[in-house]
Design a protein around this motif. Structure first.
Motif, PDB file in Angstrom:
ATOM      1  N   GLU A 275       0.830  -1.204   0.000  1.00 48.32           N
ATOM      2  CA  GLU A 275       0.000   0.000   0.000  1.00 48.32           C
ATOM      3  C   GLU A 275       0.864   1.253   0.000  1.00 48.32           C
ATOM      4  N   ALA A 276       1.979   1.227   0.731  1.00 40.11           N
ATOM      5  CA  ALA A 276       2.885   2.382   0.756  1.00 40.11           C
ATOM      6  C   ALA A 276       3.504   2.614  -0.614  1.00 40.11           C
ATOM      7  N   ARG A 277       3.879   1.523  -1.307  1.00 41.99           N
ATOM      8  CA  ARG A 277       4.454   1.670  -2.658  1.00 41.99           C
ATOM      9  C   ARG A 277       3.432   2.250  -3.620  1.00 41.99           C
ATOM     10  N   LEU A 278       2.191   1.748  -3.549  1.00 36.12           N
ATOM     11  CA  LEU A 278       1.148   2.248  -4.445  1.00 36.12           C
ATOM     12  C   LEU A 278       0.804   3.704  -4.139  1.00 36.12           C
ATOM     13  N   ALA A 279       0.837   4.063  -2.850  1.00 34.66           N
ATOM     14  CA  ALA A 279       0.533   5.437  -2.466  1.00 34.66           C
ATOM     15  C   ALA A 279       1.587   6.396  -3.014  1.00 34.66           C
ATOM     16  N   ARG A 280       2.857   5.981  -2.981  1.00 32.31           N
ATOM     17  CA  ARG A 280       3.923   6.836  -3.518  1.00 32.31           C
ATOM     18  C   ARG A 280       3.765   7.051  -5.015  1.00 32.31           C
ATOM     19  N   LYS A 281       3.191   6.044  -5.690  1.00 28.20           N
ATOM     20  CA  LYS A 281       2.989   6.156  -7.140  1.00 28.20           C
ATOM     21  C   LYS A 281       1.657   6.814  -7.487  1.00 28.20           C
ATOM     22  N   GLY A 282       0.879   7.189  -6.469  1.00 22.07           N
ATOM     23  CA  GLY A 282      -0.409   7.823  -6.708  1.00 22.07           C
ATOM     24  C   GLY A 282      -1.481   6.872  -7.186  1.00 22.07           C
ATOM     25  N   LYS A 283      -1.317   5.577  -6.907  1.00 21.87           N
ATOM     26  CA  LYS A 283      -2.283   4.574  -7.354  1.00 21.87           C
ATOM     27  C   LYS A 283      -3.153   4.053  -6.220  1.00 21.87           C
ATOM     28  N   LEU A 284      -3.135   4.770  -5.090  1.00 22.70           N
ATOM     29  CA  LEU A 284      -3.866   4.299  -3.925  1.00 22.70           C
ATOM     30  C   LEU A 284      -4.664   5.446  -3.325  1.00 22.70           C
ATOM     31  N   THR A 285      -5.941   5.207  -3.097  1.00 23.07           N
ATOM     32  CA  THR A 285      -6.806   6.183  -2.437  1.00 23.07           C
ATOM     33  C   THR A 285      -7.587   5.478  -1.341  1.00 23.07           C
ATOM     34  N   THR A 286      -8.225   6.267  -0.491  1.00 23.57           N
ATOM     35  CA  THR A 286      -9.015   5.725   0.609  1.00 23.57           C
ATOM     36  C   THR A 286     -10.441   6.230   0.503  1.00 23.57           C
ATOM     37  N   SER A 287     -11.403   5.309   0.584  1.00 15.93           N
ATOM     38  CA  SER A 287     -12.817   5.667   0.526  1.00 15.93           C
ATOM     39  C   SER A 287     -13.253   6.291   1.843  1.00 15.93           C
ATOM     40  N   PRO A 288     -14.411   6.964   1.883  1.00 14.83           N
ATOM     41  CA  PRO A 288     -14.919   7.546   3.137  1.00 14.83           C
ATOM     42  C   PRO A 288     -15.079   6.519   4.242  1.00 14.83           C
ATOM     43  N   GLU A 289     -15.320   5.249   3.866  1.00 19.54           N
ATOM     44  CA  GLU A 289     -15.473   4.203   4.877  1.00 19.54           C
ATOM     45  C   GLU A 289     -14.129   3.696   5.396  1.00 19.54           C
ATOM     46  N   GLY A 290     -13.030   4.189   4.790  1.00 19.70           N
ATOM     47  CA  GLY A 290     -11.709   3.748   5.240  1.00 19.70           C
ATOM     48  C   GLY A 290     -11.142   2.598   4.435  1.00 19.70           C
ATOM     49  N   ASP A 291     -11.851   2.145   3.381  1.00 22.04           N
ATOM     50  CA  ASP A 291     -11.362   1.051   2.560  1.00 22.04           C
ATOM     51  C   ASP A 291     -10.276   1.550   1.613  1.00 22.04           C
ATOM     52  N   VAL A 292      -9.276   0.719   1.406  1.00 16.98           N
ATOM     53  CA  VAL A 292      -8.191   1.052   0.489  1.00 16.98           C
ATOM     54  C   VAL A 292      -8.603   0.682  -0.924  1.00 16.98           C
ATOM     55  N   ILE A 293      -8.447   1.617  -1.834  1.00 19.75           N
ATOM     56  CA  ILE A 293      -8.836   1.403  -3.225  1.00 19.75           C
ATOM     57  C   ILE A 293      -7.614   1.588  -4.103  1.00 19.75           C
ATOM     58  N   VAL A 294      -7.351   0.593  -4.939  1.00 20.22           N
ATOM     59  CA  VAL A 294      -6.251   0.675  -5.897  1.00 20.22           C
ATOM     60  C   VAL A 294      -6.772   1.302  -7.170  1.00 20.22           C
ATOM     61  N   VAL A 295      -6.135   2.383  -7.596  1.00 22.95           N
ATOM     62  CA  VAL A 295      -6.556   3.095  -8.796  1.00 22.95           C
ATOM     63  C   VAL A 295      -5.930   2.429 -10.000  1.00 22.95           C
ATOM     64  N   GLU A 296      -6.763   1.938 -10.910  1.00 21.76           N
ATOM     65  CA  GLU A 296      -6.268   1.277 -12.111  1.00 21.76           C
ATOM     66  C   GLU A 296      -5.824   2.310 -13.125  1.00 21.76           C
ATOM     67  N   GLU A 297      -4.847   1.927 -13.931  1.00 16.33           N
ATOM     68  CA  GLU A 297      -4.393   2.791 -15.017  1.00 16.33           C
ATOM     69  C   GLU A 297      -5.495   2.931 -16.055  1.00 16.33           C
ATOM     70  N   PRO A 298      -5.753   4.149 -16.539  1.00 14.67           N
ATOM     71  CA  PRO A 298      -6.794   4.310 -17.567  1.00 14.67           C
ATOM     72  C   PRO A 298      -6.414   3.586 -18.845  1.00 14.67           C
ATOM     73  N   LYS A 299      -7.374   2.879 -19.404  1.00 16.85           N
ATOM     74  CA  LYS A 299      -7.119   2.142 -20.636  1.00 16.85           C
ATOM     75  C   LYS A 299      -7.098   3.091 -21.822  1.00 16.85           C
ATOM     76  N   SER A 300      -6.180   2.833 -22.723  1.00 17.68           N
ATOM     77  CA  SER A 300      -6.063   3.683 -23.907  1.00 17.68           C
ATOM     78  C   SER A 300      -7.246   3.442 -24.834  1.00 17.68           C
ATOM     79  N   THR A 301      -7.766   4.521 -25.391  1.00 18.80           N
ATOM     80  CA  THR A 301      -8.900   4.409 -26.303  1.00 18.80           C
ATOM     81  C   THR A 301      -8.433   3.869 -27.637  1.00 18.80           C
ATOM     82  N   GLN A 302      -9.368   3.349 -28.416  1.00 17.77           N
ATOM     83  CA  GLN A 302      -9.032   2.761 -29.714  1.00 17.77           C
ATOM     84  C   GLN A 302      -8.549   3.844 -30.664  1.00 17.77           C
ATOM     85  N   ARG A 303      -7.477   3.553 -31.345  1.00 23.63           N
ATOM     86  CA  ARG A 303      -6.905   4.537 -32.259  1.00 23.63           C
ATOM     87  C   ARG A 303      -7.831   4.746 -33.447  1.00 23.63           C
ATOM     88  N   VAL A 304      -8.023   6.027 -33.794  1.00 24.37           N
ATOM     89  CA  VAL A 304      -8.883   6.364 -34.926  1.00 24.37           C
ATOM     90  C   VAL A 304      -8.154   6.032 -36.209  1.00 24.37           C
TER      91      VAL A 304
END
Length: 320
Positions: A275-304
């Motif tokens: 969790e500390a490693r993910l937090a340093r990379k900005g991939k970790l947030t905490t919900s109002p209930e205190g649950d740890v949420i891992v932020v997934e990388e946004p998927k690239s859209t289909q190339r036009v």
């Protein structure tokens, strides 16, 4: 053929096939001496890698089952508390039924953690049987011919026969010092890798609740007891079998490191470190209930896809 030989026959055939295939590659592709001990050692290492790689799906299933077992642990405790102090036959049967119903409902199996070990043991005994026959120049039940068995029987690594063990070398006249040195080094490496693997689990991948349980104390005892078991039993195995065992131990140690780092037990020190490693990379947030949420990388859209001017003009005109 006895019943054990009948059961191990198909496994021995597969073990021989993989072993002979690697020996053929090292002999004909890399041009190694077919009678050299290094050729046979690398073949045994290749066999180990193939076996352990084939067991990866079972290992992943084991990890997932362990996660589910952690999730149902509170419900198991409720069932145990419900029948606490009740030792009559009816209560024991009712507790067993409710426990099995919970396992079935959640898709958990307390025995699945033993599957990788249970599957490896017959393979280990098959390899031991194959090498034991080969050291006497005998052919196997499959692709390992009498000629290849004879090559293995005379194969040496640093002047030490692969079919010899520490105990045989010590009792020989004169004593085979080279075999004893290699075997002793192998036993130390095998014992150390086994200890480190268990230490990783006990020290990093257990929650505080688990460490406070009586089962943890038993596991701590096994942490120091099991290496001694391997220490004494290792001196009786031939060098060829010990190379399989050592390679398998190193694989387990590395595999356990990757699992603990990326899929740690919730609440353990390894989970907090992740969790500390993910937090340093900005991939970790905490919900109002205190649950740890891992932020997934946004998927690239289909190339036009590029479009010619005539086609674009046609589509534009069609939309009017």
């Amino acid at each position: 053929m006895d019943i054990i030989g009948t059961v191990l026959w198909p496994l021995k055939w597969v073990v021989e096939l993989i072993l002979v295939a690697f020996h053929w590659v090292f002999t004909n592709v890399i041009s190694m001496d077919p009678a050299s001990g290094l050729n046979w050692v690398l073949s045994i290492v290749g066999l180990t890698v193939v076996v352990r790689a084939a067991l990866i799906p079972i290992f992943v299933r084991q990890i997932k089952n362990q996660r589910r077992m952690l999730e149902v642990a509170p419900q198991l405790k409720k069932i145990q508390a419900k029948y606490k102090g009740k030792k009559d036959q009816f209560s024991r049967e009712a507790m067993s039924r409710e426990t099995m119903a919970l396992y079935k409902e959640t898709g958990t199996n307390p025995l699945s953690s033993c599957l990788p070990l249970l599957i490896q043991m017959p393979i280990f005994f098959s390899l031991f049987s194959v090498l034991n026959d080969a050291q006497h120049g005998k052919g196997g039940v499959g692709p390992l011919s009498a000629h290849l068995g004879n090559l293995f029987a005379h194969a040496k690594l640093f002047g030490s026969p692969l079919h010899e063990s520490f105990s045989n070398a010590m009792n020989a006249h004169p004593q085979q010092v080279g075999v004893m040195i290699i075997a002793a080094c192998m036993v130390v490496l095998m014992t150390s890798s086994q200890f480190i693997t268990q230490l990783q689990i006990v020290s990093k991948n257990m929650s505080a609740e688990t460490k406070a349980s009586p089962q943890f104390k038993q596991q701590r005892i096994l942490l120091y007891l099991l290496p001694f078991v391997f220490l004494f039993s290792g001196f009786t195995f031939p060098l060829g079998v010990m190379f399989y065992w050592l390679t398998s131990n190193i694989w387990t140690m590395a595999q356990q490191f990757v699992v603990i780092r990326n899929m740690p037990t919730p609440g353990s020190e390894a989970a907090k470190a992740r969790e500390a490693r993910l937090a340093r990379k900005g991939k970790l947030t905490t919900s109002p209930e205190g649950d740890v949420i891992v932020v997934e990388e946004p998927k690239s859209t289909q190339r036009v896809q590029p479009m010619s001017k005539a086609r674009a003009k046609k589509q534009t005109g069609g939309n009017k």
